[in-house]
Design a protein around this motif. Structure first.
Motif, PDB file in Angstrom:
ATOM      1  N   LEU A 193      31.013 -19.547  29.043  1.00  0.00           N
ATOM      2  CA  LEU A 193      30.827 -19.341  30.480  1.00  0.00           C
ATOM      3  C   LEU A 193      30.237 -20.610  31.059  1.00  0.00           C
ATOM      4  CD1 LEU A 193      28.600 -16.148  30.982  1.00  0.00           C
ATOM      5  CD2 LEU A 193      31.008 -16.361  31.571  1.00  0.00           C
ATOM      6  N   VAL A 194      30.635 -20.981  32.269  1.00  0.00           N
ATOM      7  CA  VAL A 194      29.913 -21.999  33.021  1.00  0.00           C
ATOM      8  C   VAL A 194      29.369 -21.307  34.266  1.00  0.00           C
ATOM      9  CG1 VAL A 194      30.047 -24.178  34.251  1.00  0.00           C
ATOM     10  CG2 VAL A 194      31.430 -23.825  32.197  1.00  0.00           C
ATOM     11  N   LEU A 195      28.050 -21.296  34.403  1.00  0.00           N
ATOM     12  CA  LEU A 195      27.414 -20.555  35.497  1.00  0.00           C
ATOM     13  C   LEU A 195      27.006 -21.498  36.633  1.00  0.00           C
ATOM     14  CD1 LEU A 195      25.046 -18.357  33.309  1.00  0.00           C
ATOM     15  CD2 LEU A 195      27.087 -17.575  34.512  1.00  0.00           C
ATOM     16  N   PRO A 196      27.150 -21.046  37.885  1.00  0.00           N
ATOM     17  CA  PRO A 196      26.557 -21.804  38.999  1.00  0.00           C
ATOM     18  C   PRO A 196      25.036 -21.825  38.825  1.00  0.00           C
ATOM     19  CG  PRO A 196      27.986 -20.025  39.804  1.00  0.00           C
ATOM     20  CD  PRO A 196      27.817 -19.825  38.339  1.00  0.00           C
ATOM     21  N   ASP A 197      24.377 -22.786  39.467  1.00  0.00           N
ATOM     22  CA  ASP A 197      22.936 -22.962  39.250  1.00  0.00           C
ATOM     23  C   ASP A 197      22.131 -21.691  39.475  1.00  0.00           C
ATOM     24  OD1 ASP A 197      23.364 -25.510  38.545  1.00  0.00           O
ATOM     25  OD2 ASP A 197      22.621 -26.416  40.391  1.00  0.00           O
ATOM     26  N   SER A 198      22.459 -20.961  40.564  1.00  0.00           N
ATOM     27  CA  SER A 198      21.651 -19.777  40.872  1.00  0.00           C
ATOM     28  C   SER A 198      21.756 -18.764  39.729  1.00  0.00           C
ATOM     29  CB  SER A 198      22.137 -19.144  42.175  1.00  0.00           C
ATOM     30  OG  SER A 198      23.524 -18.860  42.066  1.00  0.00           O
ATOM     31  N   LEU A 199      22.960 -18.595  39.203  1.00  0.00           N
ATOM     32  CA  LEU A 199      23.139 -17.629  38.122  1.00  0.00           C
ATOM     33  C   LEU A 199      22.578 -18.168  36.806  1.00  0.00           C
ATOM     34  CD1 LEU A 199      26.699 -16.238  38.886  1.00  0.00           C
ATOM     35  CD2 LEU A 199      24.481 -15.304  39.534  1.00  0.00           C
ATOM     36  N   ALA A 200      22.629 -19.488  36.611  1.00  0.00           N
ATOM     37  CA  ALA A 200      22.068 -20.064  35.385  1.00  0.00           C
ATOM     38  C   ALA A 200      20.563 -19.789  35.336  1.00  0.00           C
ATOM     39  CB  ALA A 200      22.349 -21.563  35.311  1.00  0.00           C
ATOM     40  N   ALA A 201      19.907 -19.853  36.503  1.00  0.00           N
ATOM     41  CA  ALA A 201      18.467 -19.577  36.544  1.00  0.00           C
ATOM     42  C   ALA A 201      18.210 -18.113  36.193  1.00  0.00           C
ATOM     43  CB  ALA A 201      17.917 -19.905  37.932  1.00  0.00           C
ATOM     44  N   ARG A 202      19.040 -17.235  36.729  1.00  0.00           N
ATOM     45  CA  ARG A 202      18.895 -15.809  36.433  1.00  0.00           C
ATOM     46  C   ARG A 202      19.199 -15.550  34.940  1.00  0.00           C
ATOM     47  NH1 ARG A 202      17.276 -10.859  36.162  1.00  0.00           N
ATOM     48  NH2 ARG A 202      18.885  -9.341  35.774  1.00  0.00           N
ATOM     49  N   TYR A 203      20.202 -16.224  34.405  1.00  0.00           N
ATOM     50  CA  TYR A 203      20.523 -16.069  32.981  1.00  0.00           C
ATOM     51  C   TYR A 203      19.319 -16.426  32.119  1.00  0.00           C
ATOM     52  CZ  TYR A 203      21.963 -17.230  28.298  1.00  0.00           C
ATOM     53  OH  TYR A 203      22.010 -17.320  26.931  1.00  0.00           O
ATOM     54  N   ARG A 204      18.645 -17.526  32.489  1.00  0.00           N
ATOM     55  CA  ARG A 204      17.500 -17.966  31.692  1.00  0.00           C
ATOM     56  C   ARG A 204      16.439 -16.889  31.561  1.00  0.00           C
ATOM     57  NH1 ARG A 204      15.801 -23.340  33.133  1.00  0.00           N
ATOM     58  NH2 ARG A 204      17.759 -24.456  33.144  1.00  0.00           N
ATOM     59  N   GLU A 205      16.269 -16.129  32.651  1.00  0.00           N
ATOM     60  CA  GLU A 205      15.242 -15.085  32.617  1.00  0.00           C
ATOM     61  C   GLU A 205      15.569 -14.012  31.594  1.00  0.00           C
ATOM     62  OE1 GLU A 205      14.912 -13.525  36.571  1.00  0.00           O
ATOM     63  OE2 GLU A 205      14.640 -15.539  37.418  1.00  0.00           O
ATOM     64  N   ILE A 206      16.851 -13.678  31.492  1.00  0.00           N
ATOM     65  CA  ILE A 206      17.217 -12.560  30.616  1.00  0.00           C
ATOM     66  C   ILE A 206      17.741 -13.028  29.266  1.00  0.00           C
ATOM     67  CG2 ILE A 206      17.707 -11.037  32.578  1.00  0.00           C
ATOM     68  CD1 ILE A 206      20.704 -11.447  31.912  1.00  0.00           C
ATOM     69  N   ALA A 207      17.896 -14.334  29.094  1.00  0.00           N
ATOM     70  CA  ALA A 207      18.519 -14.852  27.872  1.00  0.00           C
ATOM     71  C   ALA A 207      17.906 -14.307  26.577  1.00  0.00           C
ATOM     72  CB  ALA A 207      18.496 -16.379  27.876  1.00  0.00           C
ATOM     73  N   PRO A 208      16.574 -14.180  26.505  1.00  0.00           N
ATOM     74  CA  PRO A 208      16.001 -13.723  25.226  1.00  0.00           C
ATOM     75  C   PRO A 208      16.458 -12.323  24.834  1.00  0.00           C
ATOM     76  CG  PRO A 208      14.299 -14.656  26.650  1.00  0.00           C
ATOM     77  CD  PRO A 208      15.528 -14.520  27.482  1.00  0.00           C
ATOM     78  N   LEU A 209      17.009 -11.580  25.801  1.00  0.00           N
ATOM     79  CA  LEU A 209      17.450 -10.213  25.499  1.00  0.00           C
ATOM     80  C   LEU A 209      18.832 -10.172  24.857  1.00  0.00           C
ATOM     81  CD1 LEU A 209      16.325  -8.430  28.775  1.00  0.00           C
ATOM     82  CD2 LEU A 209      15.175  -8.444  26.566  1.00  0.00           C
ATOM     83  N   TYR A 210      19.549 -11.304  24.869  1.00  0.00           N
ATOM     84  CA  TYR A 210      20.929 -11.268  24.400  1.00  0.00           C
ATOM     85  C   TYR A 210      21.138 -12.250  23.261  1.00  0.00           C
ATOM     86  CZ  TYR A 210      21.497  -8.461  28.488  1.00  0.00           C
ATOM     87  OH  TYR A 210      21.345  -7.452  29.399  1.00  0.00           O
TER      88      TYR A 210
END
Lengths: 449, 449
Positions: free
Chosen positions: B302-319
């Motif tokens: 996946l390539v995420l736009p910046d806003s979504l990349a920031a949101r991904y970072r928050e939940i990344a440890p869960l996946y």
């Protein structure tokens, strides 16, 4: 704008000249040097400036038009489109620095370097990679049949798990399988977790619209890892397993048994799987090879009761297989040749030895300051301190001294350390024990040299 | 019950004697030969019958108790528990027979055997497997950083995709990534698909509680595969791409661009990615290596736009990461050494040649009965029949004649075949063309020999 210097066709003889011109303008546009609505030089001017033919310039401009970089306006020329976003992109906040890895890690159950025969695994994987024809196609969505058959036999023999190849679903990691399982269990709505700290499991169920309940009795699904009931790695005893099965059968709850690490929990031999004790009726069994073999091998599996296996079959075409086919082929032969059973024996023996060495090292370091004993399960050394200390504070100070460990206060305030032996080399036990002693006795954390 | 004959301790000298006794009783219980509530022989009787010591018998009984197979009732003896399910399990309905693979498959875009240099890939994977230390640990949840860096550079150079390593997430297949993406997009509720037949994508969004809308304008998310807009493999032209981007920017829709197969769509070079045209602001880009390299390599991104990349970072440890670490390491070096670009060039050249050979073979077979031409995109040969035929019926009859193909009727009832060349060997084109001709002209489907 001095542009000619940047265009150096001779540097790149593989690319047709018109594409070099195209790339040259593209880079100017994308970098913002040619902002939106800028007029490009005329074809004649472009050809002269860059020292190319007019046909070449035209080829480049047509391609730039086709790709949306420029627009041709009849009778007025070529203009940069306004599609590209030229403003400098805001930098992402820098990723939080990962804390440095501890020197000695007694908290995680990471895998011991000596525990795995890399050369042997490499041989199996190389052999799998020779199966050209098989690797050219997508695999079975449920997982490779031969692996499922080898697994079914292994599980029946070694883990009392009642299953057939048809009721096994392979996937890359437990979460991939939980996504499929959530779809299979679409008629249920609530789930409870024996270990509330299993965030990665909760996340998947929540993503699928399940409600997390706190108590087993309030949920339609109960998720349990019998060999990791909590952070100390407590293992569910057989009588508790039987009682649990009777409760869920009476209530009609579905049990998900995540048999994570079970093989490694007992010095002697693992406790029977809930799935087998139940006859495979109300239990979904989940197992993984990441810890058994290598963390980097992402192969896990589900064993479904018949009713759910039938439901899985209906939706199976909607879910792709996630595990590497080459690794599945390698693992199948590895199991068939008896190496999985051998690997488990080997690791258990290694960890038994290490746990005893750790026990000795800690006992020698702490002397009368602690009551040190080997837990029956989990290859964990338990160190009950004779002085009152706050567990959280102790964990933090130990971390600063290079040691990662778990500590807990009981109701009386007494503090106990739980040390898993697998992630630290035996030769480091004495130094690690000395550091822990220094932390617990509030001494300078540097060990004397 | 004749039991003694089955107990043969000499056959298994590796297992302690008490465990052999344990296994012997366990098998009798699990197989139902000793039903629930049956009383076991007394310890003394057991020892005598099996010719073992009383201590050995006791060890076995204690283990059977511990594992829940039997219960000890004070003063009355040992009894089989009622936990096991002894009734014969109902057999699962037999799996539906898969239809036999067609002799010649012009319908799927499967990979050509000649297209991939196995030996080269094996070399990279072997080299990855030598990195023992790296394989001993779990990988980064987002995917290996060096692979993400190599990918970011590749995508920027070759696909106009605006990205950094930080905005890339690796996963085993598109579905694994969509699960994460759905969690990232939790504040959205509706999605529309350009290709309604993309069932595997719809399934994931539905599992996550999204509502599927029919029209792009009604949805907060629009999922598009610009190089596979429909079953004929139609590719979205650049002007339509630009128009789409303007529409979604005006409406605030998020676009998911599944760039599946794009590299292979054009004889010349692929169309620019929507993500790049948009400057990476409103587009999530998805790519995969399964078709580019090998179906059995399960690496997508996946390539995420910046806003979504920031949101991904928050939940990344869960996946957890799902892709094989060894394959990620191998692919990274493969890309760095330029082999991905080389592979694409090679495949494009091969498919260009094959498409022309197929065009010639079909033209020769059909003569004046059809108008045969090479489509500009997708390496697909288009065969417009001069006789009216029902497309569905034609597809079925072709299948019976060993040829899988796609056919479509237009508004006037004219029938057109769409033949993808990649999955059939060039040497088989004449025979396949003859069979298709026979089917279309309603002749005997056996080719003359």
């Amino acid at each position: 704008m001095e542009t000619k210097a940047e265009f150096s066709p001779l540097l790149d003889t593989d690319t047709p000249l018109y594409m070099q011109v195209y790339n040259y303008y593209k880079s100017l546009i994308v970098s913002g040097k040619l902002p939106p609505k800028t007029k490009l030089p005329s074809l004649r001017h472009c050809a002269e400036t860059l020292g190319i033919s007019r046909t070449t310039a035209e080829g480049a401009y047509l391609q730039l038009c086709a790709d949306g970089y420029i627009l041709s306006k009849p009778k007025s020329g070529y203009f940069v489109t306004d599609l590209y976003f030229h403003a400098p992109r805001p930098a992402l906040a820098p990723q939080a620095e990962k804390p440095a890895a501890p020197l000695y890690d007694f908290a995680s159950l990471s895998v011991d370097r000596e525990s795995f025969d890399f050369n042997l695994w490499r041989r199996y994987l190389k052999s799998a990679l020779r199966q050209d024809e098989r690797l050219l196609s997508y695999g079975e969505v449920q997982g490779e049949r031969d692996l499922r058959e080898a697994l079914a036999q292994y599980l029946a023999e070694k883990r009392n798990v009642v299953c057939r190849a048809d009721s096994i679903v392979i996937g890359a990691g437990v979460q991939s399988l939980l996504h499929i399982l959530c779809a299979v269990l679409h008629d249920k709505k609530t789930v409870a977790f024996c270990d509330p700290a299993f965030l990665q499991g909760r996340a998947v169920f929540q993503d699928h619209g399940f409600t997390i309940r706190e108590r087993e009795a309030d949920a339609q699904i109960f998720y349990v890892s019998p060999s990791h009931m909590d952070r100390r790695g407590d293992v569910m005893p057989t009588d508790a397993r039987i009682a649990l099965l009777k409760r869920i059968a009476a209530r009609g709850t579905l049990l998900i048994e995540d048999d994570y690490d079970n093989e490694f929990c007992y010095f002697d031999r693992p406790a029977p799987a809930l799935q087998g004790l139940d006859g495979g009726r109300h239990v979904v069994y989940i197992g993984t090879f990441s810890r058994l073999l290598l963390p980097s091998i992402r192969i896990s599996f589900l064993v479904l009761p018949d009713s759910l296996a039938a439901r899985y079959r209906e939706i199976a075409p909607l879910y792709n297989q996630t595990a590497s086919k080459a690794e599945q082929i390698a693992l199948c032969q590895f199991i068939r040749d008896g190496h999985l059973a051998g690997q488990i024996r080997k690791v258990r023996k290694l960890y038994t030895q290490k746990a005893r060495l750790l026990e000795t090292a800690v006992r020698e370091a702490f002397g009368k300051a602690a009551d040190v004993r080997l837990r029956e399960t989990g290859f964990v050394v338990q160190v009950r301190l004779r002085m009152p200390l706050a567990a959280d504070d102790l964990e933090q100070r130990a971390r600063k001294a290079g040691v990662s460990l778990r500590a807990e206060n009981d109701a009386n305030g007494a503090c106990t350390l739980f040390l898993a032996c697998s992630g630290v080399r035996a030769s480091d036990f004495p130094d690690a024990a000395a550091r822990m002693r220094a932390v617990c006795l509030l001494q300078d954390t540097e060990t004397p040299t």
